[in-house]
Motif scaffolding. Structure first.
Motif, PDB file in Angstrom:
ATOM      1  N   VAL A 516       0.825  -1.209   0.000  1.00 35.47           N
ATOM      2  CA  VAL A 516       0.000   0.000   0.000  1.00 35.47           C
ATOM      3  C   VAL A 516       0.857   1.256   0.000  1.00 35.47           C
ATOM      4  CG1 VAL A 516      -1.696   1.316   1.344  1.00 35.47           C
ATOM      5  CG2 VAL A 516      -1.966  -1.152   1.075  1.00 35.47           C
ATOM      6  N   ILE A 517       2.060   1.162   0.622  1.00 34.80           N
ATOM      7  CA  ILE A 517       2.912   2.361   0.745  1.00 34.80           C
ATOM      8  C   ILE A 517       3.250   2.949  -0.619  1.00 34.80           C
ATOM      9  CG2 ILE A 517       5.206   3.126   1.442  1.00 34.80           C
ATOM     10  CD1 ILE A 517       4.965   1.291   3.875  1.00 34.80           C
ATOM     11  N   PRO A 518       3.687   2.185  -1.642  1.00 38.03           N
ATOM     12  CA  PRO A 518       3.956   2.785  -2.970  1.00 38.03           C
ATOM     13  C   PRO A 518       2.719   3.416  -3.597  1.00 38.03           C
ATOM     14  CG  PRO A 518       4.963   0.619  -2.811  1.00 38.03           C
ATOM     15  CD  PRO A 518       4.080   0.756  -1.611  1.00 38.03           C
ATOM     16  N   LYS A 519       1.549   2.814  -3.349  1.00 33.72           N
ATOM     17  CA  LYS A 519       0.317   3.386  -3.899  1.00 33.72           C
ATOM     18  C   LYS A 519      -0.006   4.732  -3.263  1.00 33.72           C
ATOM     19  CE  LYS A 519      -1.792  -1.079  -5.063  1.00 33.72           C
ATOM     20  NZ  LYS A 519      -2.964  -1.970  -4.872  1.00 33.72           N
ATOM     21  N   LEU A 520       0.228   4.819  -1.945  1.00 35.93           N
ATOM     22  CA  LEU A 520       0.010   6.103  -1.284  1.00 35.93           C
ATOM     23  C   LEU A 520       0.992   7.152  -1.785  1.00 35.93           C
ATOM     24  CD1 LEU A 520      -0.673   4.939   2.396  1.00 35.93           C
ATOM     25  CD2 LEU A 520      -2.302   6.024   0.843  1.00 35.93           C
ATOM     26  N   GLU A 521       2.254   6.750  -1.972  1.00 41.56           N
ATOM     27  CA  GLU A 521       3.248   7.699  -2.485  1.00 41.56           C
ATOM     28  C   GLU A 521       2.874   8.166  -3.886  1.00 41.56           C
ATOM     29  OE1 GLU A 521       6.797   5.442  -2.219  1.00 41.56           O
ATOM     30  OE2 GLU A 521       7.139   5.872  -0.078  1.00 41.56           O
TER      31      GLU A 521
END
Length: 647
Positions: A516-521
């Motif tokens: 999820v972290i890359p998607k949020l970035e």
């Protein structure tokens, strides 16, 4: 062997009893309205029950075209409303049967009803209208039943005023009778006063026999006075005292039927063939009248001989020579420019005579033009009435089809049966149809619009509504759901619906926070890019080249929903609470349609349509920027929260 499907049989068994019931109810209602309209022509006439029954029979047939469309609308609304309320319509759709397939047997039935309505209008209605109108005219012309009231003057007997102070209800004896007989003119009025009397009708019902007791009469003898050669200022009179006297009063109490032949030649007594033949012949007659009028007006105004009495000889000679020259050249006569000076040179008596003749000539011309216009207007009115009757043969049949395609889908949408909501909606729609139809009829009758425009106005107004409702019902639209319009209004003014995310009792798949972290970035980068590239004001042509929608905002909305869908499976309350800070992004597609770039550009060139949509999109851009700022802030906080929790 041809077999009808069970679904079709079920639909017919459901619809036909309701249609028969609603048709009877609607026919009864319009018949009562008809009775209320003509009640004054029936009450107090002493009509026999056979005559009244005949009148009601023809009135019921005459009102069938009015009751039939309303019955179709109400029956179709109740049928599909009952099916929707009992979830039978849902079961049919769940089995893979489309709404159009469900409506198929009823469409065939209404088609048969419409064809029958056309033949009824064309073949039976002329006979019914002739019978009904002639009967109403006969009832209106019949003398009222004689019933002299107490204490007032009774004026229903032509040429007489009768006053009775009191009536004996046991034997019908009239007491203190006063009679004013002005049947031979008011100057020859005869006044009779009696102590009592009796009234009866002759055997043939053509006369009233009034027997008076113990009274006297008074009458002026003006006829003898005018006939005598003596002094006419002294009018002789006659005064008579009597013990018993019989007065014979002409009073036709029979019911005489009017000859129907005069109505059979009118538009109400003709079918399509007769109407078309009459229209053709009347148009030929109307054209000939127009040609005659135009030729006479042209001849009268274009070239006229002048013969002015008392005018100078040289003036008359000049006018005659000019008239001959202009006739030879086929040019209008041009009066001398010094006509005013010639008029002023005449004596006062000649001036007055000339002005009087000019005024008389102008009044004669005006009267002649008024007469020609009235004659032409009467003929044109007859043509218009025949044309409206011709179109009326088709409009009722078409109205039945239109009302079915309004009532059936509307019943499937509201899903309310019985006589409550369907009756209210049917009455509202039928009143709207009736008002629009009357407006169109009067416009066509008075010649404001063409006959086909006025008579088909109601059908042209209601047909798009039927197509729209059918399309929405086939696609299971929620056009009558109040929440849909409330949410659309909230989106329009920028008040978004709050996002609700709750902790699930059972979590099958826990979210992959590292994924999820890359998607949020990426979402944070996309929001920054959007805010930097997309200003508050939209480029008009760029907006329409994109098909009338904001594709970048749509992409951001999809990214937000994807992240929320993954993280709503979390068991952390803080993350779930933070997800509810994400706004629900909307308003990026004002047309609600997937237009191609070429179609959007074409719509953008149509400025009356493109500019309002563009202005609405510009206002929504402002709200979108606020939502995207909120998305950026929430994403940054959520990213920090996940990194801190799973570092």
């Amino acid at each position: 062997m041809l077999r009808i499907k069970r679904l079709y049989t079920f639909m017919l068994q459901t619809f036909l009893p309701l249609f028969a019931m609603t048709f009877g109810i609607c026919l009864f209602i319009v018949l009562m309205q008809f009775l209320w309209r003509y009640i004054d022509d029936m009450v107090g006439k002493g009509l026999e029950m056979a005559v009244l029954g005949e009148m009601f029979f023809y009135a019921a047939l005459f009102l069938v075209p009015m009751a039939l469309p309303l019955a179709v609308l109400l029956a179709s609304l109740m049928t599909f409303g009952n099916l929707g309320e009992r979830l039978e319509l849902l079961a049919m759709k769940s089995a893979g049967v489309s709404l159009l397939h469900i409506m198929r047997p009823l469409i065939v039935t209404i088609g048969i009803v419409s064809v029958g309505a056309f033949f009824f209008q064309n073949n039976a209605m002329p006979v019914v209208q002739v019978k009904l109108y002639s009967l109403l005219y006969s009832m209106r012309a019949k003398s009222p039943e004689l019933d002299i009231p107490e204490g007032v003057f009774y004026k229903e007997i032509s040429g007489y005023n009768v006053y009775v102070k009191e009536k004996d209800q046991r034997d019908g004896l009239l007491k203190d009778v006063m009679i004013y007989d002005y049947s031979e003119g008011f100057n020859n009025t005869m006044v009779t006063v009696a102590d009592s009397g009796r009234l009866k009708t002759s055997a043939d019902k053509l006369f009233l026999v009034l027997t008076l007791y113990n009274g006297e009469s008074f009458q002026n003898m003006t006829r003898q006075s005018s006939a005598s050669a003596g002094n006419t200022s002294d009018v002789p009179n006659r005064r008579e005292t009597f013990t018993t006297r019989e007065v014979l009063i002409e009073f036709d109490g029979n019911f005489t039927r009017t000859d129907e032949s005069f109505l059979q030649n009118q538009y109400v007594g003709k079918n399509l063939t007769d109407l078309q033949s009459s229209i053709d012949s009347m148009n030929v007659k109307l054209d000939s009248i127009k040609n005659i009028n135009s030729n006479e007006i042209y001849t009268y105004a274009y070239l006229k001989s002048f013969a002015l009495k008392g005018a100078p000889t040289d003036t008359l000679f000049m006018l005659a020579e000019a008239s001959k020259e202009n006739r030879r050249k086929e040019q209008p006569l041009i009066l001398p420019s010094n006509y005013d000076s010639l008029f002023q040179a005449e004596p006062a008596n000649v001036k007055a005579a000339l002005l009087t003749r000019a005024k008389s000539a102008a009044e004669n011309v005006r009267t002649d033009y008024y007469f020609r216009a009235a004659t032409l207007g009467d003929e044109a009115y007859k043509v218009r009435r025949h044309l409206t009757e011709w179109h009326n043969k088709f409009t009722v049949s078409f109205a039945c089809l239109v009302f079915f395609f309004i009532g059936a889908p509307l019943g499937a949408i509201i899903r309310k049966g019985g006589l409550g909501t369907p009756v209210v909606l049917s009455v509202i729609l039928f009143i709207f149809y009736y008002v629009v139809n009357n407006i169109g009829f009067k416009m066509a009758r008075d010649g404001v619009w063409a006959a086909w425009q006025g008579m088909w106005l109601s059908s042209a107004v209601l047909t798009p509504l039927g197509v729209f409702l059918t399309y929405k019902a086939i696609n299971d639209s929620v056009i009558l759901n109040a929440d849909t319009y409330i949410n659309a209004l909230k989106n329009l003014i920028g008040k978004r619906s709050a996002r609700k995310v709750e902790l699930k009792e059972v979590i099958i798949y826990s979210p992959d926070y590292n994924a999820v972290i890359p998607k949020l970035e990426q979402l944070i980068v996309d929001t920054e890019t959007y805010l930097s590239r997309h200003k508050r004001w939209i480029n008009y042509f760029a907006y329409w080249r994109q098909g009338g929608k904001d594709t970048s905002a749509e992409k951001l909305a999809n990214e937000v929903e994807e992240i929320v869908e993954v993280l709503e499976n979390s068991d952390l309350i803080l993350i779930l609470n933070k997800l509810m800070d994400y706004p629900i992004i909307g308003g990026y597609n004002q047309l609600k349609a997937n237009l191609s770039k070429r179609a959007g550009f074409i719509i953008g060139l149509i400025f009356p349509l493109g500019i309002p949509v563009y202005l609405l999109a510009t206002y929504q851009r402002k709200l979108l920027r606020q939502d995207i700022r909120s998305v950026k802030k929430t994403s940054e906080e959520l990213l920090d929260m996940i990194r801190e929790r799973f570092k």
